[in-house]
Motif scaffolding. Structure first.
Motif, mmCIF file in Angstrom:
data_model
loop_
_atom_site.group_PDB
_atom_site.id
_atom_site.type_symbol
_atom_site.label_atom_id
_atom_site.label_comp_id
_atom_site.label_asym_id
_atom_site.label_seq_id
_atom_site.Cartn_x
_atom_site.Cartn_y
_atom_site.Cartn_z
ATOM 1 N N MET A 1 0.839 -1.171 0.000
ATOM 2 C CA MET A 1 0.000 0.000 0.000
ATOM 3 C C MET A 1 0.886 1.236 0.000
ATOM 4 S SD MET A 1 -3.141 0.603 0.159
ATOM 5 C CE MET A 1 -4.625 0.603 0.885
ATOM 6 N N SER A 2 0.655 2.123 -0.927
ATOM 7 C CA SER A 2 1.476 3.319 -1.027
ATOM 8 C C SER A 2 0.805 4.469 -0.300
ATOM 9 C CB SER A 2 1.713 3.667 -2.484
ATOM 10 O OG SER A 2 0.479 3.934 -3.088
ATOM 11 N N SER A 3 1.627 5.387 0.158
ATOM 12 C CA SER A 3 1.078 6.564 0.846
ATOM 13 C C SER A 3 0.521 7.532 -0.195
ATOM 14 C CB SER A 3 2.173 7.229 1.669
ATOM 15 O OG SER A 3 3.101 7.836 0.789
ATOM 16 N N GLY A 4 -0.167 8.552 0.287
ATOM 17 C CA GLY A 4 -0.739 9.551 -0.609
ATOM 18 C C GLY A 4 0.318 10.258 -1.426
ATOM 19 N N THR A 5 1.458 10.550 -0.849
ATOM 20 C CA THR A 5 2.525 11.254 -1.556
ATOM 21 C C THR A 5 3.123 10.376 -2.647
ATOM 22 O OG1 THR A 5 3.026 12.479 0.454
ATOM 23 C CG2 THR A 5 4.696 12.489 -1.247
ATOM 24 N N GLU A 6 3.349 9.106 -2.331
ATOM 25 C CA GLU A 6 3.873 8.188 -3.357
ATOM 26 C C GLU A 6 2.898 8.054 -4.511
ATOM 27 O OE1 GLU A 6 5.253 4.378 -1.931
ATOM 28 O OE2 GLU A 6 5.828 5.314 -0.029
ATOM 29 N N HIS A 7 1.633 7.958 -4.177
ATOM 30 C CA HIS A 7 0.586 7.859 -5.206
ATOM 31 C C HIS A 7 0.590 9.105 -6.091
ATOM 32 C CE1 HIS A 7 -3.338 7.264 -7.011
ATOM 33 N NE2 HIS A 7 -3.705 8.444 -6.549
ATOM 34 N N GLU A 8 0.650 10.276 -5.488
ATOM 35 C CA GLU A 8 0.677 11.530 -6.251
ATOM 36 C C GLU A 8 1.942 11.640 -7.095
ATOM 37 O OE1 GLU A 8 -1.759 13.988 -2.838
ATOM 38 O OE2 GLU A 8 0.013 14.911 -3.732
ATOM 39 N N ASP A 9 3.063 11.249 -6.536
ATOM 40 C CA ASP A 9 4.322 11.320 -7.290
ATOM 41 C C ASP A 9 4.269 10.392 -8.502
ATOM 42 O OD1 ASP A 9 5.300 13.158 -5.528
ATOM 43 O OD2 ASP A 9 6.509 11.718 -4.369
ATOM 44 N N ARG A 10 3.777 9.214 -8.301
ATOM 45 C CA ARG A 10 3.655 8.263 -9.416
ATOM 46 C C ARG A 10 2.745 8.819 -10.499
ATOM 47 N NH1 ARG A 10 -0.045 3.448 -10.079
ATOM 48 N NH2 ARG A 10 0.887 2.275 -11.770
ATOM 49 N N PHE A 11 1.603 9.375 -10.079
ATOM 50 C CA PHE A 11 0.662 9.938 -11.055
ATOM 51 C C PHE A 11 1.314 11.086 -11.820
ATOM 52 C CE2 PHE A 11 -2.712 12.702 -12.528
ATOM 53 C CZ PHE A 11 -3.533 11.797 -13.162
ATOM 54 N N ARG A 12 2.041 11.938 -11.119
ATOM 55 C CA ARG A 12 2.714 13.065 -11.790
ATOM 56 C C ARG A 12 3.720 12.571 -12.830
ATOM 57 N NH1 ARG A 12 3.243 16.601 -6.433
ATOM 58 N NH2 ARG A 12 1.243 17.587 -6.602
ATOM 59 N N ARG A 13 4.448 11.545 -12.499
ATOM 60 C CA ARG A 13 5.428 11.005 -13.459
ATOM 61 C C ARG A 13 4.708 10.424 -14.690
ATOM 62 N NH1 ARG A 13 7.727 9.119 -8.631
ATOM 63 N NH2 ARG A 13 6.860 7.044 -8.978
ATOM 64 N N VAL A 14 3.646 9.673 -14.439
ATOM 65 C CA VAL A 14 2.876 9.093 -15.558
ATOM 66 C C VAL A 14 2.284 10.213 -16.402
ATOM 67 C CG1 VAL A 14 0.783 7.774 -16.108
ATOM 68 C CG2 VAL A 14 2.404 6.901 -14.401
ATOM 69 N N TYR A 15 1.780 11.233 -15.751
ATOM 70 C CA TYR A 15 1.196 12.374 -16.473
ATOM 71 C C TYR A 15 2.256 13.071 -17.323
ATOM 72 C CZ TYR A 15 -1.170 16.824 -17.287
ATOM 73 O OH TYR A 15 -1.734 17.918 -17.878
ATOM 74 N N ALA A 16 3.413 13.366 -16.739
ATOM 75 C CA ALA A 16 4.469 14.099 -17.444
ATOM 76 C C ALA A 16 4.964 13.328 -18.660
ATOM 77 C CB ALA A 16 5.634 14.396 -16.492
ATOM 78 N N VAL A 17 5.083 12.029 -18.533
ATOM 79 C CA VAL A 17 5.608 11.211 -19.635
ATOM 80 C C VAL A 17 4.556 11.012 -20.731
ATOM 81 C CG1 VAL A 17 6.432 8.887 -20.212
ATOM 82 C CG2 VAL A 17 7.321 10.067 -18.191
ATOM 83 N N ASN A 18 3.293 10.918 -20.338
ATOM 84 C CA ASN A 18 2.265 10.492 -21.294
ATOM 85 C C ASN A 18 1.335 11.595 -21.792
ATOM 86 O OD1 ASN A 18 2.657 7.511 -21.416
ATOM 87 N ND2 ASN A 18 2.507 7.802 -19.190
ATOM 88 N N PHE A 19 1.409 12.784 -21.233
ATOM 89 C CA PHE A 19 0.480 13.841 -21.658
ATOM 90 C C PHE A 19 0.600 14.139 -23.147
ATOM 91 C CE2 PHE A 19 -0.500 18.250 -22.640
ATOM 92 C CZ PHE A 19 -1.812 18.309 -22.224
ATOM 93 N N ALA A 20 1.790 14.424 -23.626
ATOM 94 C CA ALA A 20 1.978 14.806 -25.036
ATOM 95 C C ALA A 20 1.565 13.693 -26.002
ATOM 96 C CB ALA A 20 3.420 15.240 -25.279
ATOM 97 N N PRO A 21 1.991 12.426 -25.773
ATOM 98 C CA PRO A 21 1.538 11.376 -26.687
ATOM 99 C C PRO A 21 0.019 11.197 -26.680
ATOM 100 C CG PRO A 21 3.391 10.587 -25.383
ATOM 101 C CD PRO A 21 2.995 11.917 -24.828
ATOM 102 N N LEU A 22 -0.603 11.324 -25.508
ATOM 103 C CA LEU A 22 -2.064 11.190 -25.447
ATOM 104 C C LEU A 22 -2.759 12.354 -26.143
ATOM 105 C CD1 LEU A 22 -2.835 9.796 -21.899
ATOM 106 C CD2 LEU A 22 -3.339 8.739 -24.089
ATOM 107 N N LEU A 23 -2.198 13.555 -25.992
ATOM 108 C CA LEU A 23 -2.794 14.709 -26.674
ATOM 109 C C LEU A 23 -2.690 14.541 -28.186
ATOM 110 C CD1 LEU A 23 -4.169 17.434 -26.394
ATOM 111 C CD2 LEU A 23 -1.893 18.503 -26.326
ATOM 112 N N ALA A 24 -1.560 14.056 -28.666
ATOM 113 C CA ALA A 24 -1.409 13.813 -30.108
ATOM 114 C C ALA A 24 -2.387 12.734 -30.571
ATOM 115 C CB ALA A 24 0.028 13.393 -30.413
ATOM 116 N N TYR A 25 -2.520 11.674 -29.769
ATOM 117 C CA TYR A 25 -3.480 10.590 -30.081
ATOM 118 C C TYR A 25 -4.888 11.157 -30.213
ATOM 119 C CZ TYR A 25 -6.446 6.545 -28.930
ATOM 120 O OH TYR A 25 -7.416 5.584 -28.927
#
Length: 188
Positions: A1-25
């Motif tokens: 079980m991850s803490s709230g901060t770990e969860h947010e950090d993971r989401f931010r990393r996924v968002y930063a890496v995938n935002f541009a490809p998803l927007l292009a898609y």
């Protein structure tokens, strides 16, 4: 079980890496660029809500494409529904606008003036028949008279009304459409 901060950090990393490809898609699949931004925002909202279902970061992009694909399908279905609703609304408004309610005012005033000159029973028979759309047997029940008497009175009242309206300024018979709703062949 991850803490709230770990969860947010993971989401931010996924968002930063995938935002541009998803927007292009999404941009390649919608008509307006603003719609692509909405699709991506909705995709990441779903990702945030379902973060426990999201695979590890290295595999998250494909999962996000799957989410975006469903969001796009909803977007296209919503657009089709809005288009159909708009068509129906335009048709209804077109029909409503086709008849100018003000165009019948002079005729209605003429009929009302003529009705006021009739006797009370004649006026009531005409109004119950044409405005309330009652059958002669129903008018007879309201007035507590015989249906045959209503038919006779209706015929006479129509003739009197026609004579009164014929004395008006307009061409003879042009007002009759206002009162000529129907004459049914009630089960005689």
């Amino acid at each position: 079980m991850s803490s709230g901060t770990e969860h947010e950090d993971r989401f931010r990393r996924v968002y930063a890496v995938n935002f541009a490809p998803l927007l292009a898609y999404a941009t390649r699949r919608v008509a307006q660029p603003e719609d692509a931004a909405d699709v991506v925002a909705e995709t990441f909202l779903v990702a945030w809500r379902r973060s426990r279902d999201m695979p590890p970061e290295a595999e998250a992009r494909l999962w996000l494409y799957g989410v975006a694909r469903r969001v796009l399908a909803n977007h296209h279905r919503g657009g089709a529904r809005r288009e159909r609703l708009g068509d129906r609304l335009r048709q209804r408004l077109g029909m409503a606008a086709a008849v100018d309610p003000g165009s019948e005012v002079p005729e209605r005033l003429t009929v009302r003036a003529a009705l006021a000159q009739l006797g009370e029973l004649d006026r009531e028979v005409l109004m119950l028949t044409f405005w309330e759309r009652l059958e002669p047997r129903e008018v007879a029940e309201v007035l507590q008279v015989n249906p045959a008497a209503v038919r006779t009175r209706l015929s006479r009242a129509r003739a009197r009304l026609r004579n009164l309206i014929g004395d008006g300024d307009g061409p003879p018979g042009h007002v009759l459409g206002v009162m000529a709703v129907r004459t049914s062949e009630e089960g005689r």
